[in-house]
Design an enzyme around this catalytic site. Sequence first.
Site, mmCIF file in Angstrom:
data_model
loop_
_atom_site.group_PDB
_atom_site.id
_atom_site.type_symbol
_atom_site.label_atom_id
_atom_site.label_comp_id
_atom_site.label_asym_id
_atom_site.label_seq_id
_atom_site.Cartn_x
_atom_site.Cartn_y
_atom_site.Cartn_z
ATOM 1 N N ARG A 1 -2.755 -4.797 -12.141
ATOM 2 C CA ARG A 1 -3.783 -4.109 -11.382
ATOM 3 C C ARG A 1 -5.065 -4.106 -12.206
ATOM 4 O O ARG A 1 -5.042 -3.939 -13.429
ATOM 5 C CB ARG A 1 -3.376 -2.664 -11.070
ATOM 6 C CG ARG A 1 -2.353 -2.541 -9.955
ATOM 7 C CD ARG A 1 -2.975 -2.845 -8.596
ATOM 8 N NE ARG A 1 -2.100 -2.474 -7.493
ATOM 9 C CZ ARG A 1 -1.304 -3.321 -6.855
ATOM 10 N NH1 ARG A 1 -1.251 -4.590 -7.248
ATOM 11 N NH2 ARG A 1 -0.557 -2.906 -5.844
ATOM 12 N N GLU B 1 -11.750 -4.653 -6.160
ATOM 13 C CA GLU B 1 -11.555 -5.859 -5.341
ATOM 14 C C GLU B 1 -12.014 -5.628 -3.903
ATOM 15 O O GLU B 1 -11.858 -4.530 -3.358
ATOM 16 C CB GLU B 1 -10.062 -6.239 -5.355
ATOM 17 C CG GLU B 1 -9.562 -6.611 -6.722
ATOM 18 C CD GLU B 1 -8.061 -6.899 -6.738
ATOM 19 O OE1 GLU B 1 -7.431 -6.878 -5.659
ATOM 20 O OE2 GLU B 1 -7.528 -7.139 -7.831
ATOM 21 N N HIS C 1 -6.739 -12.510 -6.667
ATOM 22 C CA HIS C 1 -5.516 -11.731 -6.471
ATOM 23 C C HIS C 1 -4.504 -12.508 -5.621
ATOM 24 O O HIS C 1 -4.140 -12.094 -4.521
ATOM 25 C CB HIS C 1 -5.824 -10.378 -5.814
ATOM 26 C CG HIS C 1 -4.756 -9.360 -6.060
ATOM 27 N ND1 HIS C 1 -4.990 -8.004 -6.062
ATOM 28 C CD2 HIS C 1 -3.418 -9.493 -6.316
ATOM 29 C CE1 HIS C 1 -3.855 -7.349 -6.288
ATOM 30 N NE2 HIS C 1 -2.893 -8.224 -6.452
#
Length: 323
Positions: free
Chosen positions: A233, A262, A280
């Site tokens: 993360r 993000e 991601h």
Amino acid sequence: MKDVEILLGGPMPPLVMDGVATSFTAHRPWEAADPAAYLAGIGPRIRGLATSSSHGRIDDAYLAHLPRLEIIASYGVGYDSIDVAAAARRGIVVTNTPDVLTDEVADLALGLLLATVRQLPQADRFLRSGRWLEKSFPLTATLRERKVGILGLGRIGKAIARRCEAFGLPIAYHGRHRQDDLPYAFYGTPAELAAAVDVLMVVTPGGTGTRHLVDASVLQALGPTGILINVSRGSVVDEAALIRALRDGTILSAGLDVFEDEPRVPSELVEMEHVVLLPHVGSGSVHTRNAMGQLVVDNLAAWFSGKGPLTPVPETPWAGRTA
């Protein structure tokens, strides 16, 4: 089970939305003219919630709209967007999708490590721009004689360790607990681990307990030949400190699949030529995302057929859990 009403927290892969709609009465509030009013109307009837981290925070205030909620089926292995303690107080089971994405994320982590160390994206850009016609691509760093430190030796961390062993790389780790059945060196703090290795692989869960676990002191300990890889993360790494460390040469480079805000990535990182940035995509294959989606549906189906959840998270209040 069509009498069971399930809330979809936001857009999800077709396999999830179709699977939920096939077995249950599914609600999609984002398609309503007034989503808040729609949720207020259906909230008292909702017994299951299918969600993902991209749908926002599931906290006590959100759960107050769903007084009959029994289960939250989260799409993804990380569930830091869910206040599990608040759910537990209300007797709500929380599930995630572990195991089915372990190998995919571990593969991506090794690919990202190789791409960062050997500057594979940079070499690709070098060729495409025609610069190979003028000169050879500069020599790069190497994996040889490097030691890999894994921050968070859970399912994915262990899968990464096995892959690193195949590359002949020594392994060390830091986690909440020493795992005596493993042959890897254990270090008591992230900074101690960083000081002992050349690559710091971040695989720990997100959440308040790990926020900025990798801070300026850890990056300083990693040192000028050190490489940071983050596939967990974005919140685990102090992004501002990382930018300074990369800019000042405190560490050599970084490979990042996750970011603090993000999909907004700091321009300072985007403009750096010596880092590798991915959007991601750790579990982002058709095969694995389908398996994750099916597990969301299967958790809901198992729960409402009386079999209990298939993959409850450790903190969930389910007396029948066996893992």
